[in-house]
Design a protein around this motif. Structure first.
Motif, mmCIF file in Angstrom:
data_model
loop_
_atom_site.group_PDB
_atom_site.id
_atom_site.type_symbol
_atom_site.label_atom_id
_atom_site.label_comp_id
_atom_site.label_asym_id
_atom_site.label_seq_id
_atom_site.Cartn_x
_atom_site.Cartn_y
_atom_site.Cartn_z
ATOM 1 N N SER A 116 14.508 11.198 54.584
ATOM 2 C CA SER A 116 15.396 12.254 54.077
ATOM 3 C C SER A 116 16.538 12.542 55.055
ATOM 4 N N SER A 117 16.289 12.346 56.354
ATOM 5 C CA SER A 117 17.352 12.631 57.333
ATOM 6 C C SER A 117 18.515 11.653 57.182
ATOM 7 N N CYS A 118 18.229 10.435 56.730
ATOM 8 C CA CYS A 118 19.305 9.447 56.549
ATOM 9 C C CYS A 118 20.272 9.939 55.471
ATOM 10 N N LEU A 119 19.700 10.451 54.382
ATOM 11 C CA LEU A 119 20.531 10.959 53.295
ATOM 12 C C LEU A 119 21.269 12.230 53.723
ATOM 13 N N ARG A 120 20.572 13.124 54.433
ATOM 14 C CA ARG A 120 21.252 14.356 54.890
ATOM 15 C C ARG A 120 22.420 14.031 55.819
ATOM 16 N N ASP A 121 22.236 13.016 56.668
ATOM 17 C CA ASP A 121 23.343 12.596 57.548
ATOM 18 C C ASP A 121 24.551 12.169 56.715
ATOM 19 N N LEU A 122 24.301 11.380 55.670
ATOM 20 C CA LEU A 122 25.409 10.936 54.807
ATOM 21 C C LEU A 122 26.076 12.134 54.143
ATOM 22 N N GLN A 123 25.243 13.054 53.641
ATOM 23 C CA GLN A 123 25.790 14.222 52.943
ATOM 24 C C GLN A 123 26.657 15.073 53.871
ATOM 25 N N ALA A 124 26.248 15.129 55.141
ATOM 26 C CA ALA A 124 26.971 15.984 56.094
ATOM 27 C C ALA A 124 28.256 15.338 56.591
ATOM 28 N N THR A 125 28.448 14.042 56.320
ATOM 29 C CA THR A 125 29.565 13.335 56.958
ATOM 30 C C THR A 125 30.431 12.512 56.004
ATOM 31 N N ALA A 126 30.081 12.451 54.724
ATOM 32 C CA ALA A 126 30.805 11.550 53.817
ATOM 33 C C ALA A 126 32.289 11.921 53.713
ATOM 34 N N HIS A 127 32.628 13.199 53.957
ATOM 35 C CA HIS A 127 34.046 13.586 53.941
ATOM 36 C C HIS A 127 34.788 12.974 55.132
ATOM 37 N N LEU A 128 34.034 12.447 56.098
ATOM 38 C CA LEU A 128 34.651 11.844 57.287
ATOM 39 C C LEU A 128 34.695 10.316 57.174
ATOM 40 N N ILE A 129 34.728 9.810 55.941
ATOM 41 C CA ILE A 129 34.663 8.356 55.717
ATOM 42 C C ILE A 129 35.778 7.608 56.453
ATOM 43 N N THR A 130 36.928 8.247 56.633
ATOM 44 C CA THR A 130 38.012 7.587 57.374
ATOM 45 C C THR A 130 38.105 8.072 58.825
ATOM 46 N N GLU A 131 37.166 8.922 59.209
ATOM 47 C CA GLU A 131 37.188 9.448 60.583
ATOM 48 C C GLU A 131 36.122 8.770 61.444
ATOM 49 N N LEU A 132 34.922 8.656 60.891
ATOM 50 C CA LEU A 132 33.813 8.079 61.648
ATOM 51 C C LEU A 132 33.809 6.558 61.507
ATOM 52 N N PRO A 133 33.224 5.860 62.484
ATOM 53 C CA PRO A 133 33.114 4.402 62.334
ATOM 54 C C PRO A 133 32.242 4.061 61.127
#
Lengths: 372, 372
Positions: free
Chosen positions: A238-255
């Motif tokens: 579940s933490s893998c999905l929560r990480d995605l949910q918390a960061t998907a708006h940063l798709i062009t910011e994060l590696p």
């Protein structure tokens, strides 16, 4: 000796090393209030990134912890002797050290965190340092009042909490787990949850702990030898999905690797635990990966920036300015929205604005081409 | 002059440049049958990567084409004058040049492709070179009989087909679109589909073409000025998903950006076209990103390698060995499964085995830790 080299550094490095490390920006001069100190910006010899050198001593950097993707095989590979399992929490890592009589909180990178330093007396009993002035408490700060994390933490409802997971002694050694448990309990300093001791034949039990943590929406575990040796970490599905949910708006910011790693971790989890991916998990992942960036892009097309909102409480008004200064980096800007006095605290709301990610989306949206 | 420097290179570079470029591995000596030539492994000055230098001349590298993520804004930004829209096909790029009287096919990187060179006379009318011996035909080789691509191409049912999209003249200039259309038609050489000419006020029509191509399972378009100037490329929504489906087993082989870029392209597509992501698209993406790697991991746990299977036809038996040699790289191995004579062709089936991706999965599966 070179006048610009503080004498205390010579306890750790030769003059020649110091000159080279300063030139390369590996040793950085820093200051917090009256304290002048030096920070190691990447690991060098036996010193970890984030190590702090100052007149009266050293605060070692917190070591990186290896990640495993197969729990049972990782345990068998790395733990021939007894070990404890401790909860890995989803916040930020700080080291609390008493320097010139004041408890300071250092981030992983070796910066003083103005927020945590302001709040540390609310979070732990600092009488600990009366007995152990040269020891360092390492822990995770977690909660919706964090100035760094936006992931929703179901188990901390407001503000922040501190969970200790390590004590470093005067010789830069990590205390054995049981001694640490005892001392932290004695000072009533909140600790991360722990289980054990176990041996590698207990892998089945560790898997049950993981399943339980997964259900509770927790991040994962760190496995630590009872005496000394390597630790490893392992996270829940579940933490893998929560990480995605918390960061998907940063798709062009994060590696890009940040996102693909979460998918890979989830794949290993389901493989090992023999759990088929549920339709819900798949659909929630896809919605996260496509619909959140789509919303972000819509915002950009309406003139917005990629931003996150934080809501924190501090004792001193000045801490807010220090924190804004600390958070401002070349590609991330901070924007203070409001400060109000609520009870004993100053409550501040602010945005972090992601310049790089915003700029990339805006460029693409306005038709700029690129080579890939 | 340095004895190891072929005299013909001096037409293009100074002796000093040649020495430096050779030392850096930018100019690489190569050989195909009797032909000794030099290949440019990265761009230098006005020469593109993959440029070929040989005794009697030069085969210029194929220029990289800028990608746009917003079709209408990209058209408005880059096309003040008339342009054609050509279909972008999903195969591999080759340049066919007559060298010492023999048509040779060069890959994007400037290697002779033994497969395409063997088959080129089946694919195009090489009488073209009687009239234009110094010109180069650039095109895409597409189909299930490709030795490079595994993506399913709905419109080529068997073997491979060649679709021309450029002619380079004796002065290294690309022919104007209309002249190219005419000459290729004259020699009955199959061309990529084309629409136009258009001007930037026709963006609506281009969007209709894209919607049509998307429905037909086609990759996308390249927009090319009628006379001269920059080209740009743009891909369909469905091609993003097909790319993921064709490569998700390579999650530990390909850079993470490969996958995340496809998601981002799809997000831009739906934003611009005002098409909400369908449940099917989302679910198929998630299944691709999670379930294909899960199957790959299961295979690894059963002792398999990450591999792809190819099924090709060639005229000369020796081409198969040359191709295997060409395809073998340090981290990708080739394994020939079978060769049989069918009709006029030798039919070969072979695997490509992805060493790096396999090794990473196997390491993680056996519990090795890593730092991230």
């Amino acid at each position: 000796m070179n006048k610009s080299i503080p004498a205390f550094l010579s306890k750790f490095f030769t003059d020649e090393e110091i000159t080279t490390l300063k030139e390369k920006g590996v040793i950085c001069s820093d200051q917090f209030k009256d304290l002048a100190f030096l920070r190691l910006s990447s690991e060098y010899k036996t010193f970890h990134r984030g190590a702090i050198f100052y007149e009266k001593g050293l605060a070692p950097g917190y070591p990186r912890i290896m990640r495993i993707l197969h729990l049972e095989n990782g345990i068998n590979r790395y733990f021939k002797n007894k070990f404890y399992v401790e909860e890995k929490m989803d916040g930020y890592n700080v080291r609390v050290a008493l320097i010139n009589g004041v408890p300071l909180c250092f981030t992983r990178g070796g910066f003083v965190c103005p927020f945590t330093t302001d709040r540390i007396q609310d979070l732990i009993d600092i009488n600990f340092f009366n007995e152990y002035p040269e020891r360092i408490i390492c822990g995770e700060v977690v909660g919706p009042g964090s100035p760094y994390n936006t992931e929703v933490i179901p188990y901390v409802k407001e503000d922040v909490a501190f969970f200790a997971f390590d004590i470093v002694d005067e010789n830069s050694n990590h205390l054995p787990a049981e001694e640490r448990y005892r001392i932290l309990e004695q000072y009533n300093i909140q600790q991360v949850r722990k289980w054990g001791p176990f041996s590698s034949s207990d892998a089945g039990k560790i898997k049950e702990i993981i399943i339980e943590l997964d259900k509770e929406g927790r991040e994962g575990i760190v496995i630590k030898p009872v005496s000394s040796g390597k630790s490893v970490k392992y996270v829940t599905l579940s933490s893998c999905l929560r990480d995605l949910q918390a960061t998907a708006h940063l798709i062009t910011e994060l590696p890009a690797g940040f996102f693909m790693q979460r998918i890979l971790r989830a794949v290993f989890f389901c493989h090992e635990f023999g759990i088929p991916f549920s339709s819900d998990y798949l659909m929630n992942s896809a919605k996260t990966l496509y619909l959140i960036p789509e919303q972000t892009l819509k915002g950009i097309s309406e003139g917005e920036n990629i931003k996150e909102t934080f809501d924190i409480r501090v004792n001193n008004r000045k801490t807010i300015d220090d924190l804004m200064h600390h958070l401002n980096r070349s590609d991330i800007r901070t924007q203070l929205i409001s400060v109000e006095k609520t009870g004993k605290y100053h409550r501040a709301r602010f945005h972090r604005i992601y310049i790089k990610g915003t700029k990339e989306l805006r460029h693409r949206l306005t038709g700029y081409g690129f080579f890939d």
